[in-house]
Design a protein around this motif. Structure first.
Motif, PDB file in Angstrom:
ATOM      1  N   THR A 181       0.804  -1.219   0.000  1.00 47.39           N
ATOM      2  CA  THR A 181       0.000   0.000   0.000  1.00 47.39           C
ATOM      3  C   THR A 181       0.834   1.264   0.000  1.00 47.39           C
ATOM      4  O   THR A 181       0.285   2.344  -0.029  1.00 47.39           O
ATOM      5  N   GLU A 182       2.181   1.143   0.010  1.00 44.60           N
ATOM      6  CA  GLU A 182       3.021   2.307   0.246  1.00 44.60           C
ATOM      7  C   GLU A 182       2.851   3.397  -0.811  1.00 44.60           C
ATOM      8  O   GLU A 182       3.002   4.573  -0.516  1.00 44.60           O
ATOM      9  N   ASP A 183       2.598   3.017  -2.081  1.00 47.52           N
ATOM     10  CA  ASP A 183       2.544   4.007  -3.133  1.00 47.52           C
ATOM     11  C   ASP A 183       1.143   4.583  -3.331  1.00 47.52           C
ATOM     12  O   ASP A 183       0.902   5.334  -4.267  1.00 47.52           O
ATOM     13  N   ARG A 184       0.206   4.245  -2.445  1.00 47.19           N
ATOM     14  CA  ARG A 184      -1.111   4.853  -2.503  1.00 47.19           C
ATOM     15  C   ARG A 184      -1.231   5.849  -1.356  1.00 47.19           C
ATOM     16  O   ARG A 184      -0.976   5.501  -0.203  1.00 47.19           O
ATOM     17  N   PRO A 185      -1.628   7.085  -1.635  1.00 50.48           N
ATOM     18  CA  PRO A 185      -1.716   8.077  -0.559  1.00 50.48           C
ATOM     19  C   PRO A 185      -2.816   7.712   0.420  1.00 50.48           C
ATOM     20  O   PRO A 185      -3.774   7.012   0.069  1.00 50.48           O
ATOM     21  N   PRO A 186      -2.709   8.186   1.668  1.00 45.40           N
ATOM     22  CA  PRO A 186      -3.750   7.908   2.654  1.00 45.40           C
ATOM     23  C   PRO A 186      -5.097   8.462   2.203  1.00 45.40           C
ATOM     24  O   PRO A 186      -5.180   9.522   1.588  1.00 45.40           O
ATOM     25  N   THR A 187      -6.141   7.729   2.515  1.00 49.85           N
ATOM     26  CA  THR A 187      -7.507   8.149   2.196  1.00 49.85           C
ATOM     27  C   THR A 187      -8.217   8.575   3.472  1.00 49.85           C
ATOM     28  O   THR A 187      -8.364   7.756   4.385  1.00 49.85           O
ATOM     29  N   PHE A 196      -7.521   7.520  13.971  1.00 55.14           N
ATOM     30  CA  PHE A 196      -6.751   6.343  13.586  1.00 55.14           C
ATOM     31  C   PHE A 196      -5.980   6.619  12.310  1.00 55.14           C
ATOM     32  O   PHE A 196      -6.322   7.514  11.526  1.00 55.14           O
ATOM     33  N   HIS A 197      -4.938   5.844  12.135  1.00 54.12           N
ATOM     34  CA  HIS A 197      -4.133   5.843  10.910  1.00 54.12           C
ATOM     35  C   HIS A 197      -3.830   4.373  10.633  1.00 54.12           C
ATOM     36  O   HIS A 197      -2.917   3.799  11.211  1.00 54.12           O
ATOM     37  N   LEU A 198      -4.644   3.775   9.789  1.00 57.05           N
ATOM     38  CA  LEU A 198      -4.526   2.353   9.477  1.00 57.05           C
ATOM     39  C   LEU A 198      -3.782   2.167   8.172  1.00 57.05           C
ATOM     40  O   LEU A 198      -4.170   2.724   7.141  1.00 57.05           O
ATOM     41  N   ARG A 199      -2.721   1.385   8.210  1.00 55.43           N
ATOM     42  CA  ARG A 199      -2.025   0.997   6.993  1.00 55.43           C
ATOM     43  C   ARG A 199      -2.304  -0.486   6.783  1.00 55.43           C
ATOM     44  O   ARG A 199      -1.668  -1.348   7.399  1.00 55.43           O
ATOM     45  N   LEU A 200      -3.278  -0.770   5.925  1.00 54.27           N
ATOM     46  CA  LEU A 200      -3.699  -2.143   5.683  1.00 54.27           C
ATOM     47  C   LEU A 200      -2.922  -2.696   4.500  1.00 54.27           C
ATOM     48  O   LEU A 200      -2.986  -2.157   3.387  1.00 54.27           O
ATOM     49  N   THR A 201      -2.203  -3.765   4.738  1.00 51.68           N
ATOM     50  CA  THR A 201      -1.323  -4.316   3.718  1.00 51.68           C
ATOM     51  C   THR A 201      -2.001  -5.431   2.930  1.00 51.68           C
ATOM     52  O   THR A 201      -3.079  -5.914   3.293  1.00 51.68           O
ATOM     53  N   PHE A 211      -5.882   4.379   5.551  1.00 55.68           N
ATOM     54  CA  PHE A 211      -7.076   5.143   5.905  1.00 55.68           C
ATOM     55  C   PHE A 211      -6.816   5.917   7.190  1.00 55.68           C
ATOM     56  O   PHE A 211      -6.271   5.367   8.159  1.00 55.68           O
ATOM     57  N   VAL A 212      -7.221   7.171   7.200  1.00 51.91           N
ATOM     58  CA  VAL A 212      -6.929   8.027   8.351  1.00 51.91           C
ATOM     59  C   VAL A 212      -8.161   8.810   8.779  1.00 51.91           C
ATOM     60  O   VAL A 212      -9.052   9.101   7.975  1.00 51.91           O
ATOM     61  N   ARG A 213      -8.168   9.135  10.085  1.00 45.77           N
ATOM     62  CA  ARG A 213      -9.122  10.094  10.619  1.00 45.77           C
ATOM     63  C   ARG A 213      -8.439  10.832  11.754  1.00 45.77           C
ATOM     64  O   ARG A 213      -7.991  10.207  12.723  1.00 45.77           O
ATOM     65  N   ALA A 214      -8.346  12.131  11.615  1.00 48.44           N
ATOM     66  CA  ALA A 214      -7.773  12.966  12.665  1.00 48.44           C
ATOM     67  C   ALA A 214      -6.461  12.390  13.159  1.00 48.44           C
ATOM     68  O   ALA A 214      -6.290  12.103  14.345  1.00 48.44           O
ATOM     69  N   ASP A 215      -5.537  12.196  12.244  1.00 45.86           N
ATOM     70  CA  ASP A 215      -4.246  11.605  12.577  1.00 45.86           C
ATOM     71  C   ASP A 215      -3.595  12.381  13.724  1.00 45.86           C
ATOM     72  O   ASP A 215      -3.380  13.588  13.626  1.00 45.86           O
TER      73      ASP A 215
END
Length: 259
Positions: A2-8, A210-215, A222-226
């Motif tokens: 997922t590294e090359d996809r920006p956070p959503t 949260f800041h979830l990096r799902l591999t 996916f992020v909310r209020a990092d």
């Protein structure tokens, strides 16, 4: 990866609507059927992540649920029988009795017949789901109540008929694949859409940042209020398993989403 996809931002996830849901359902039904066809005679009695359920039990439950979708009479039969069984088996929710009723009524369904029975039931269920009028789907007729500590209250029929039933098949496909050491072969286009829709709904059930990096192929970030803390990195499929009550939750994943 997922590294090359920006956070959503989670608020920007496009939720799955009816037409996309039917396409995903058709694909998931086929993937479930393909998995059932791969199973050997020794696979059906293997234990799964579902307490007390074998691979056969999981498959029978999925078939019975599809048959209930296709036939209001069958749904009523399962619901009435299930209501009586909930107390008898010490169930915590009416769904527990419903599931038990499904299995009891299909004791004579032999493992070799399960793939074909699923194909027939899945096709009939999908026809029923496609035909559900929008006005009917919006009616809040489902008393989901509290499940896994989350209060769902009354939900519209479309909650299940659009994507809820597909999530159930998807998660049980994961259960069977894990129990039988079969490859899941997730894809971004299919499994990834189911995952991000799950994350979008899950985010409505709590207010934690949260800041979830799902591999994995089904993953994303996916992020909310990092809050600046390190991202929580976990395989996308494992994340959904944990949210559903399979596995040990930690941190923000302690907020469940029953699937």
């Amino acid at each position: 990866m997922t590294e090359d996809r920006p956070p959503t931002p989670v608020a920007e996830i496009a939720r799955i609507g009816h037409h996309e849901a039917m396409r995903l359902a058709a694909e998931e039904n086929q993937r479930f059927h393909s998995l059932l066809q791969q199973l050997s005679a020794g696979d059906w009695n293997r234990g799964t992540d579902c307490a007390r359920w074998t691979v056969r039990d999981v498959a029978v439950h999925v078939i019975a649920t599809a048959e209930a979708q296709a036939s209001p009479r069958e749904f009523l039969r399962q619901a009435v029988r299930g209501r009586r069984l909930t107390a008898q088996i010490g169930g915590q929710h009416w769904v527990d009795g419903l599931n038990e009723a499904q299995l009891q009524a299909r004791r004579d369904l032999h493992a070799p017949d399960i793939p074909a029975r699923w194909a027939s039931a899945a096709d009939a269920a999908l026809r029923s789901r496609r035909r559900l009028p929008g006005a009917i789907g919006r009616l809040r007729l489902l008393p989901l109540g509290s499940m896994a500590g989350v209060d769902f209250g009354w939900q519209p029929l479309s909650y299940l008929f659009d994507i809820g039933f597909t999530r159930d098949v998807w998660m049980h496909r994961i259960d069977i694949a894990r129990a039988t050491d079969r490859p899941l072969n997730p894809t971004r286009e299919h499994d990834g859409r189911i995952v991000e829709d799950i994350i979008a709904e899950w985010a409505t059930l709590h207010a934690d940042p949260f800041h979830l990096r799902l591999t994995g192929p089904a993953g994303g970030t996916f992020v909310r209020a990092d809050d600046g803390s390190a991202p929580l990195e976990i395989d996308a499929i494992d994340c959904c398993r944990i949210l559903s009550g399979r596995g040990t939750p930690a941190g923000v994943l302690e907020h469940p989403l029953p699937l």
